[in-house]
Design a protein around this motif. Structure first.
Motif, mmCIF file in Angstrom:
data_model
loop_
_atom_site.group_PDB
_atom_site.id
_atom_site.type_symbol
_atom_site.label_atom_id
_atom_site.label_comp_id
_atom_site.label_asym_id
_atom_site.label_seq_id
_atom_site.Cartn_x
_atom_site.Cartn_y
_atom_site.Cartn_z
ATOM 1 N N LEU A 216 -18.054 2.903 -16.743
ATOM 2 C CA LEU A 216 -18.156 4.259 -16.233
ATOM 3 C C LEU A 216 -19.310 4.331 -15.240
ATOM 4 O O LEU A 216 -20.413 3.868 -15.538
ATOM 5 C CB LEU A 216 -18.406 5.251 -17.374
ATOM 6 N N THR A 217 -19.064 4.868 -14.067
ATOM 7 C CA THR A 217 -20.135 5.051 -13.090
ATOM 8 C C THR A 217 -19.756 6.210 -12.176
ATOM 9 O O THR A 217 -18.687 6.822 -12.322
ATOM 10 C CB THR A 217 -20.387 3.774 -12.275
ATOM 11 N N SER A 218 -20.618 6.524 -11.240
ATOM 12 C CA SER A 218 -20.314 7.528 -10.223
ATOM 13 C C SER A 218 -20.759 6.989 -8.879
ATOM 14 O O SER A 218 -21.512 6.017 -8.793
ATOM 15 C CB SER A 218 -21.024 8.852 -10.538
ATOM 16 N N GLY A 219 -20.302 7.639 -7.829
ATOM 17 C CA GLY A 219 -20.702 7.222 -6.491
ATOM 18 C C GLY A 219 -22.148 7.585 -6.206
ATOM 19 O O GLY A 219 -22.821 8.256 -6.996
ATOM 20 N N GLU A 262 -21.842 -2.284 -4.601
ATOM 21 C CA GLU A 262 -20.896 -3.010 -5.456
ATOM 22 C C GLU A 262 -20.555 -2.212 -6.708
ATOM 23 O O GLU A 262 -19.421 -2.252 -7.208
ATOM 24 C CB GLU A 262 -21.457 -4.381 -5.820
ATOM 25 N N ARG A 263 -21.548 -1.486 -7.225
ATOM 26 C CA ARG A 263 -21.345 -0.684 -8.434
ATOM 27 C C ARG A 263 -20.271 0.370 -8.220
ATOM 28 O O ARG A 263 -19.549 0.732 -9.154
ATOM 29 C CB ARG A 263 -22.669 -0.026 -8.826
ATOM 30 N N THR A 264 -20.146 0.876 -7.010
ATOM 31 C CA THR A 264 -19.215 1.980 -6.738
ATOM 32 C C THR A 264 -17.912 1.492 -6.103
ATOM 33 O O THR A 264 -17.141 2.294 -5.600
ATOM 34 C CB THR A 264 -19.872 3.007 -5.802
ATOM 35 N N ARG A 265 -17.691 0.198 -6.143
ATOM 36 C CA ARG A 265 -16.479 -0.364 -5.551
ATOM 37 C C ARG A 265 -15.321 -0.269 -6.542
ATOM 38 O O ARG A 265 -15.467 -0.623 -7.714
ATOM 39 C CB ARG A 265 -16.715 -1.816 -5.165
ATOM 40 N N VAL A 266 -14.181 0.200 -6.080
ATOM 41 C CA VAL A 266 -13.074 0.485 -6.992
ATOM 42 C C VAL A 266 -12.089 -0.678 -7.078
ATOM 43 O O VAL A 266 -11.979 -1.486 -6.160
ATOM 44 C CB VAL A 266 -12.322 1.765 -6.562
ATOM 45 N N SER A 290 -7.820 -0.533 -3.258
ATOM 46 C CA SER A 290 -8.667 -1.481 -3.989
ATOM 47 C C SER A 290 -9.729 -2.076 -3.063
ATOM 48 O O SER A 290 -9.429 -2.461 -1.931
ATOM 49 C CB SER A 290 -7.809 -2.607 -4.573
ATOM 50 N N GLY A 291 -10.955 -2.111 -3.549
ATOM 51 C CA GLY A 291 -12.054 -2.611 -2.732
ATOM 52 C C GLY A 291 -12.766 -1.529 -1.954
ATOM 53 O O GLY A 291 -13.770 -1.791 -1.285
#
Length: 396
Positions: A216-219, A262-266, A290-291
């Motif tokens: 789980l993260t956010s932008g 990188e943390r916010t890359r889908v 993706s990416g």
């Protein structure tokens, strides 16, 4: 054929909206009061029964009641997209309108109401409204509106142009309605298969969402400096609808090579959720996104696929039942949004995966048809826009 340029005030009467204090308005009918609609009632059609405020009848002058062929316009709003929005009345109503609106009453001897309505929705007029004054509140001054010049052919030609635009508009509205019906179909399928998330009539197992997430993260903020015409896809809150992606305004970035980026890359099947405004928007990342990266208004949920089908979760997060949970957690009302604890403690029900998979199959089949409808709708929009451009330049 001779076309003239006439001031709006020369072919129509401009009527100011009703000004009243908060204390003077009530939310329900009372003897001696008149209903007043506000800017939110100006949609594709005039929603005369929505958002009414009842004010003392002495506040409303006879000419301020809505009459057939009146064009109601939003003239003041915090959003420049709403300023200039118009709807035409189809009947006489014992209803008036608020101060953030203006009434435009066409002189039927000089101008066709439908012609004037289409012109006020044309790109030429919309471009002018976007330049309306005000830093925070956007406005169209009554004096400016009165002076705006309308291209005007003879009345018979106006009616001919209006009839063509009416037919083209009807086609694009039917396409739009078909898309809305498809969306409603998916919501009905979800409720039929799984039941209301609030009452859980089928008795599914319930758990907190944290038990179903791998990540789980956010932008993050600060992406504006990386915007570019091409590059990695950048997904913003306007790209996430109610259980669907909205990609007409997709942005691109030259992403930095950092841990934060990188943390916010889908990845494919990540679920995106709005967390700062318009709570209840969600969508599943597809292969072509993706990416890409997300901004700070979205959370990224990567689910344990042995428990949840991503598309099922997206539909659940977009349901009315989920919105009730979100609103209860959003303690500071609209602006505060959701934090990670709110998301982790969100309660989900867990139907068997095979049942969730059936929903996915229906969703995919419906989306295939929906994509075809959207192409038809886009084509109808482009055709109507082209007609409108020609109509008001004398080339139709």
């Amino acid at each position: 054929m001779i076309w003239t340029q006439c001031k709006l005030s020369e072919v129509a009467t401009l009527i100011r909206g009703i000004t009243f204090s908060k204390a003077e308005g009530v939310d329900s009918p009372e003897v001696g009061r008149v209903p007043v609609i506000r800017a939110g009632s100006i949609q594709k059609t005039l929603l005369v029964n929505d958002g009414q405020i009842w004010v003392p009848e002495e506040k409303v002058k006879p000419h301020q009641f809505i009459r057939k062929n009146d064009i109601l316009m939003c003239t003041s709003s915090g959003s420049s997209d709403l300023v200039g929005k118009c709807a035409k009345s189809d009947a006489n109503y014992d209803i008036s309108f608020g101060a953030f609106c203006a009434g435009i009453r066409p002189d039927l001897k000089k101008v066709s109401p439908s012609y004037l309505y289409h012109f006020l929705n044309s790109p030429k007029f919309k471009n002018w409204t976007k330049k309306s004054s005000g830093a925070n509140i956007k406005n169209i001054r009554a004096s400016e509106l009165a002076e705006f010049k309308i291209p005007l052919p003879p009345l018979d030609e106006q009616k001919r142009i209006a009839a063509i635009l009416d037919k083209a508009d009807a086609i694009r509205q039917k396409r739009k309605q078909a898309i809305e019906l498809a969306d409603e179909f998916l919501r009905s399928v979800f409720l039929n298969m799984f039941g209301d998330p609030v009452t859980n009539p089928k008795g599914w197992e319930i758990c907190e969402l944290k038990d179903c997430l791998d990540f789980l993260t956010s932008g993050s903020r600060g992406w504006a400096k990386y915007y570019t015409e091409e590059g990695s896809k950048f997904i913003r809150i306007q790209n996430v609808g109610k259980n669907k992606l909205l990609l007409n305004e997709l942005a691109h970035v030259n992403a930095p090579v950092t841990r934060e980026a990188e943390r916010t890359r889908v990845k494919v099947n990540d679920v995106l959720l709005s967390i700062t405004a318009d709570l209840g928007r969600s969508a599943v990342v597809t292969e072509d996104l993706s990416g890409g990266y997300i901004n700070q208004h979205l959370a990224l949920l990567r689910v344990k696929t042995k428990k949840l089908e991503p598309q099922f979760l997206s539909a659940l997060l977009s349901s009315k039942g989920a919105l009730r949970q979100f609103k209860a957690k959003n303690k500071a009302a609209v602006k505060a949004g959701l934090n990670f604890d709110d998301i982790r403690t969100f309660e989900v029900y867990l139907p068997p995966l095979r049942t969730q998979a059936k929903y996915l199959s229906t969703y995919n089949a419906t989306m295939k048809n929906l994509n075809s409808l959207r192409i038809q709708h886009d084509n109808a929009e482009a055709f109507f826009s082209s007609l409108s451009q020609k109509a008001f330049s004398g080339k139709l």
